[in-house]
Write an enzyme that holds these catalytic residues in place. Structure first.
Site, PDB file in Angstrom:
ATOM      1  N   LEU A  47      42.243  32.188  38.400  1.00 39.83           N
ATOM      2  CA  LEU A  47      41.574  32.960  39.455  1.00 39.83           C
ATOM      3  C   LEU A  47      42.512  33.970  40.105  1.00 39.83           C
ATOM      4  CD1 LEU A  47      39.638  30.407  39.217  1.00 39.83           C
ATOM      5  CD2 LEU A  47      39.112  30.820  41.607  1.00 39.83           C
ATOM      6  N   PHE A  56      40.741  32.805  48.659  1.00 38.73           N
ATOM      7  CA  PHE A  56      39.405  32.469  49.185  1.00 38.73           C
ATOM      8  C   PHE A  56      38.668  31.544  48.201  1.00 38.73           C
ATOM      9  CE2 PHE A  56      34.959  34.420  48.997  1.00 38.73           C
ATOM     10  CZ  PHE A  56      34.401  33.458  49.828  1.00 38.73           C
ATOM     11  N   TYR A 113      41.412  47.486  38.503  1.00 38.69           N
ATOM     12  CA  TYR A 113      40.803  46.146  38.585  1.00 38.69           C
ATOM     13  C   TYR A 113      39.810  45.947  37.437  1.00 38.69           C
ATOM     14  CZ  TYR A 113      38.203  42.241  40.793  1.00 38.69           C
ATOM     15  OH  TYR A 113      37.582  41.041  41.088  1.00 38.69           O
ATOM     16  N   VAL A 130      52.184  34.399  38.516  1.00 39.77           N
ATOM     17  CA  VAL A 130      51.772  34.080  37.145  1.00 39.77           C
ATOM     18  C   VAL A 130      51.858  35.292  36.209  1.00 39.77           C
ATOM     19  CG1 VAL A 130      50.330  32.143  37.870  1.00 39.77           C
ATOM     20  CG2 VAL A 130      49.281  34.403  37.539  1.00 39.77           C
ATOM     21  N   SER A 187      44.171  36.964  41.271  1.00 42.91           N
ATOM     22  CA  SER A 187      44.042  38.429  41.268  1.00 42.91           C
ATOM     23  C   SER A 187      43.578  38.879  42.638  1.00 42.91           C
ATOM     24  CB  SER A 187      43.006  38.917  40.241  1.00 42.91           C
ATOM     25  OG  SER A 187      42.821  40.315  40.410  1.00 42.91           O
ATOM     26  N   LYS A 190      40.283  43.311  34.246  1.00 44.07           N
ATOM     27  CA  LYS A 190      39.353  42.205  33.982  1.00 44.07           C
ATOM     28  C   LYS A 190      38.704  42.353  32.605  1.00 44.07           C
ATOM     29  CE  LYS A 190      39.556  39.811  37.888  1.00 44.07           C
ATOM     30  NZ  LYS A 190      39.953  38.394  37.957  1.00 44.07           N
ATOM     31  N   ARG A 223      36.439  43.787  52.563  1.00 45.11           N
ATOM     32  CA  ARG A 223      35.130  43.816  51.914  1.00 45.11           C
ATOM     33  C   ARG A 223      34.014  43.907  52.957  1.00 45.11           C
ATOM     34  NH1 ARG A 223      36.494  39.613  46.975  1.00 45.11           N
ATOM     35  NH2 ARG A 223      38.013  38.806  48.465  1.00 45.11           N
TER      36      ARG A 223
HETATM   37  P1  NAD Z   1      41.747  36.274  47.004  1.00 42.95           P
HETATM   38  O1  NAD Z   1      42.583  37.481  47.139  1.00 42.95           O
HETATM   39  O2  NAD Z   1      41.368  35.520  48.229  1.00 42.95           O
HETATM   40  O3  NAD Z   1      42.425  35.240  46.018  1.00 42.95           O
HETATM   41  C1  NAD Z   1      43.265  35.610  44.962  1.00 42.95           C
HETATM   42  C2  NAD Z   1      44.472  34.705  44.969  1.00 42.95           C
HETATM   43  O4  NAD Z   1      45.306  35.039  43.853  1.00 42.95           O
HETATM   44  C3  NAD Z   1      45.325  34.878  46.228  1.00 42.95           C
HETATM   45  O5  NAD Z   1      45.639  33.631  46.784  1.00 42.95           O
HETATM   46  C4  NAD Z   1      46.568  35.596  45.718  1.00 42.95           C
HETATM   47  O6  NAD Z   1      47.708  35.330  46.491  1.00 42.95           O
HETATM   48  C5  NAD Z   1      46.651  35.076  44.293  1.00 42.95           C
HETATM   49  N1  NAD Z   1      47.404  35.931  43.377  1.00 42.95           N
HETATM   50  C6  NAD Z   1      47.246  37.258  43.152  1.00 42.95           C
HETATM   51  N2  NAD Z   1      48.139  37.702  42.238  1.00 42.95           N
HETATM   52  C7  NAD Z   1      48.870  36.615  41.854  1.00 42.95           C
HETATM   53  C8  NAD Z   1      49.925  36.406  40.941  1.00 42.95           C
HETATM   54  N3  NAD Z   1      50.431  37.432  40.220  1.00 42.95           N
HETATM   55  N4  NAD Z   1      50.441  35.167  40.783  1.00 42.95           N
HETATM   56  C9  NAD Z   1      49.926  34.120  41.507  1.00 42.95           C
HETATM   57  N5  NAD Z   1      48.924  34.256  42.396  1.00 42.95           N
HETATM   58  C10 NAD Z   1      48.410  35.491  42.572  1.00 42.95           C
HETATM   59  O7  NAD Z   1      40.428  36.732  46.207  1.00 42.95           O
HETATM   60  P2  NAD Z   1      39.140  35.898  45.800  1.00 42.95           P
HETATM   61  O8  NAD Z   1      37.969  36.605  46.343  1.00 42.95           O
HETATM   62  O9  NAD Z   1      39.313  34.466  46.089  1.00 42.95           O
HETATM   63  O10 NAD Z   1      39.129  36.117  44.212  1.00 42.95           O
HETATM   64  C11 NAD Z   1      39.507  35.087  43.319  1.00 42.95           C
HETATM   65  C12 NAD Z   1      39.170  35.525  41.897  1.00 42.95           C
HETATM   66  O11 NAD Z   1      37.770  35.749  41.776  1.00 42.95           O
HETATM   67  C13 NAD Z   1      39.865  36.810  41.475  1.00 42.95           C
HETATM   68  O12 NAD Z   1      40.247  36.708  40.119  1.00 42.95           O
HETATM   69  C14 NAD Z   1      38.784  37.847  41.615  1.00 42.95           C
HETATM   70  O13 NAD Z   1      38.976  38.940  40.762  1.00 42.95           O
HETATM   71  C15 NAD Z   1      37.538  37.055  41.275  1.00 42.95           C
HETATM   72  N6  NAD Z   1      36.343  37.641  41.863  1.00 42.95           N
HETATM   73  C16 NAD Z   1      36.048  37.467  43.186  1.00 42.95           C
HETATM   74  C17 NAD Z   1      34.894  38.037  43.725  1.00 42.95           C
HETATM   75  C18 NAD Z   1      34.506  37.846  45.152  1.00 42.95           C
HETATM   76  O14 NAD Z   1      33.472  38.365  45.544  1.00 42.95           O
HETATM   77  N7  NAD Z   1      35.218  37.112  45.972  1.00 42.95           N
HETATM   78  C19 NAD Z   1      34.064  38.808  42.902  1.00 42.95           C
HETATM   79  C20 NAD Z   1      34.407  38.979  41.574  1.00 42.95           C
HETATM   80  C21 NAD Z   1      35.528  38.383  41.062  1.00 42.95           C
HETATM   81  N1  UDP Z   2      31.368  48.903  52.359  1.00 44.29           N
HETATM   82  C1  UDP Z   2      30.978  49.507  53.543  1.00 44.29           C
HETATM   83  N2  UDP Z   2      31.759  49.330  54.659  1.00 44.29           N
HETATM   84  C2  UDP Z   2      32.881  48.560  54.654  1.00 44.29           C
HETATM   85  C3  UDP Z   2      33.257  47.910  53.438  1.00 44.29           C
HETATM   86  C4  UDP Z   2      32.481  48.117  52.322  1.00 44.29           C
HETATM   87  O1  UDP Z   2      29.972  50.205  53.590  1.00 44.29           O
HETATM   88  O2  UDP Z   2      33.523  48.436  55.706  1.00 44.29           O
HETATM   89  C5  UDP Z   2      30.527  49.098  51.168  1.00 44.29           C
HETATM   90  C6  UDP Z   2      31.291  49.525  49.932  1.00 44.29           C
HETATM   91  O3  UDP Z   2      31.430  50.923  49.891  1.00 44.29           O
HETATM   92  C7  UDP Z   2      30.386  48.989  48.831  1.00 44.29           C
HETATM   93  C8  UDP Z   2      29.765  47.741  49.453  1.00 44.29           C
HETATM   94  O4  UDP Z   2      29.931  47.866  50.853  1.00 44.29           O
HETATM   95  O5  UDP Z   2      29.349  49.914  48.564  1.00 44.29           O
HETATM   96  C9  UDP Z   2      30.419  46.446  48.996  1.00 44.29           C
HETATM   97  O6  UDP Z   2      31.796  46.590  49.190  1.00 44.29           O
HETATM   98  P1  UDP Z   2      32.812  45.395  48.984  1.00 44.29           P
HETATM   99  O7  UDP Z   2      34.173  45.948  49.228  1.00 44.29           O
HETATM  100  O8  UDP Z   2      32.382  44.225  49.766  1.00 44.29           O
HETATM  101  O9  UDP Z   2      32.636  44.972  47.458  1.00 44.29           O
HETATM  102  P2  UDP Z   2      32.516  45.808  46.087  1.00 44.29           P
HETATM  103  O10 UDP Z   2      32.507  47.276  46.358  1.00 44.29           O
HETATM  104  O11 UDP Z   2      33.675  45.379  45.299  1.00 44.29           O
HETATM  105  O12 UDP Z   2      31.222  45.349  45.547  1.00 44.29           O
END
Ligand code: NAD
Ligand code: UDP
Length: 310
Positions: free
Chosen positions: A73, A12, A145, A57, A75, A149, A186
């Site tokens: 990124l 994403f 997780y 990776v 994970s 991190k 999520r």
């Molecule tokens: P996502 O799952 O859409 O993207 C993660 C990507 O990493 C995927 O394409 C997956 O296939 C790839 N991946 C996972 N393990 C791998 C590996 N071992 N080798 C190669 N590729 C691998 O999630 P996202 O929301 O896009 O998150 C991207 C980054 O941002 C992550 O590190 C995540 O922890 C961090 N992050 C995201 C959010 C959010 O709200 N979206 C919040 C906090 C942190």
């Molecule tokens: N949550 C919820 N219903 C769902 C998915 C998530 O009520 O179907 C809640 C979850 O328990 C958390 C908040 O929404 O309190 C955000 O969850 P999300 O998985 O988006 O992110 P994170 O918990 O990692 O912040």
């Protein structure tokens, strides 16, 4: 113009980042094992300046030729994945971070780590400034997780202090937008998909827990502002407008015009009760500010999902 390696480039956030880098003229090499990502996310990027390599990776990482920047990124990031693939999450946060730091060191490249507000755990300080050390349960289901991190941040700072690698660490707060997986699990994606399908909206617990939701375009703009800065310490990038999950559900109903009912399910273990970034550093050091508020961001994301899930 730089040659940038992006791990997790088919995910994403990674796919939005690759596009933004290409748009400003950078060359991008995306590495991804597709465990939670998809080629569909990046298919429009193939062409001059963009290369994709399917690779895990957490195993050895090498990219031939010059590399100016490594952005890690990769994970899985959804709480549903914490239960489904916990070992892979620990490995990519631990081994994946070590391997990609090794690549940055060997190439003399700048290193950018995608960290998370989850390093603050279930925070006892509110809002969360970067100086807060957090309240994390290391052995709970979210620990795979959160601790991966926290380890990744520690390893990144060790490479900075010990090897002199030029590092950036972004602590990302709940980010949403087009190209989230409909079944990602999520809150934003679940609620929008449920509302669009007329299915019950699943609120975990009483819905009083809070999050501060960031639209993807703001988040990526923040990444680039941090990348281009000289700030080596972690920086929160998020939106500091805080909502309860019950408020999010109501807003989703309004935006989609859905009549889905609201149902309550048990709160997951260690679910943080409140979350909101202190953005003082992002504002003063980067001159960065979130601009897309939740209603507008949900409208854009709803438009994306409506063509895919109905
Ligand atoms: P996502 O799952 O859409 O993207 C993660 C990507 O990493 C995927 O394409 C997956 O296939 C790839 N991946 C996972 N393990 C791998 C590996 N071992 N080798 C190669 N590729 C691998 O999630 P996202 O929301 O896009 O998150 C991207 C980054 O941002 C992550 O590190 C995540 O922890 C961090 N992050 C995201 C959010 C959010 O709200 N979206 C919040 C906090 C942190
Ligand atoms: N949550 C919820 N219903 C769902 C998915 C998530 O009520 O179907 C809640 C979850 O328990 C958390 C908040 O929404 O309190 C955000 O969850 P999300 O998985 O988006 O992110 P994170 O918990 O990692 O912040």
């Amino acid at each position: 113009m730089a040659r940038v390696v992006v791990t997790g480039g088919a995910g994403f956030l990674g796919s939005h980042l690759c596009r933004a880098l290409l748009e400003r003229g950078d060359e991008v090499v995306a590495l991804d094992n597709l465990i939670t990502g998809s080629i569909t996310n990046i298919e429009e990027l193939f062409g001059a300046g963009f290369t994709f390599v399917e690779h895990d990776v957490s195993t050895h990482v090498w990219v031939p030729g010059p590399v100016d920047v490594v952005m890690h990124l990769a994970s899985p990031a959804s709480p549903v994945d914490f239960e489904r693939i916990p070992i892979q999450i620990l490995k990519v946060g631990g081994l994946g971070t070590h391997n990609t730091l090794g690549l940055a060191l060997a190439k003399g490249a700048r290193y950018f780590l995608a960290s998370t507000s989850e390093v603050y755990g279930d925070p006892l300080v509110h809002p969360q400034p970067e100086e807060y050390w957090g309240n994390v349960n290391p052995i709970g289901p979210r620990g795979v997780y959160d601790e991966a991190k926290r380890y990744a941040e520690a390893m990144t700072m060790a490479y900075h202090r010990h090897h002199g690698v030029d590092v950036r660490i972004v602590r990302i707060f709940n980010t949403y937008g087009p190209r989230m997986r409909p079944d990602d699990g999520r809150a934003v994606s679940n609620f929008l998909v449920q509302a669009l399908r007329g299915e019950p909206i699943t609120i975990f617990g009483d819905g009083g827990q809070t999050r501060s939701f960031t639209y993807v375009d703001d988040e990526i703009r923040g990444f680039l502002a941090l990348l281009d800065s000289d700030v080596n310490t972690p920086i929160n990038i998020g939106n500091d407008n805080e909502f309860t999950i019950a408020q999010l559900a109501e807003l989703v109903l309004e935006v989609t015009g859905s009549t889905s009912e609201l149902v309550h399910l048990p709160l997951p273990v260690d679910d943080p009760m409140q979350r909101k970034p202190d953005l003082t550093k992002a504002r003063t050091l980067l001159g960065w500010e979130p601009t897309v508020q939740l209603r507008e961001g949900l409208e854009r994301t709803s438009a994306y999902f409506s063509s895919r899930v109905l």
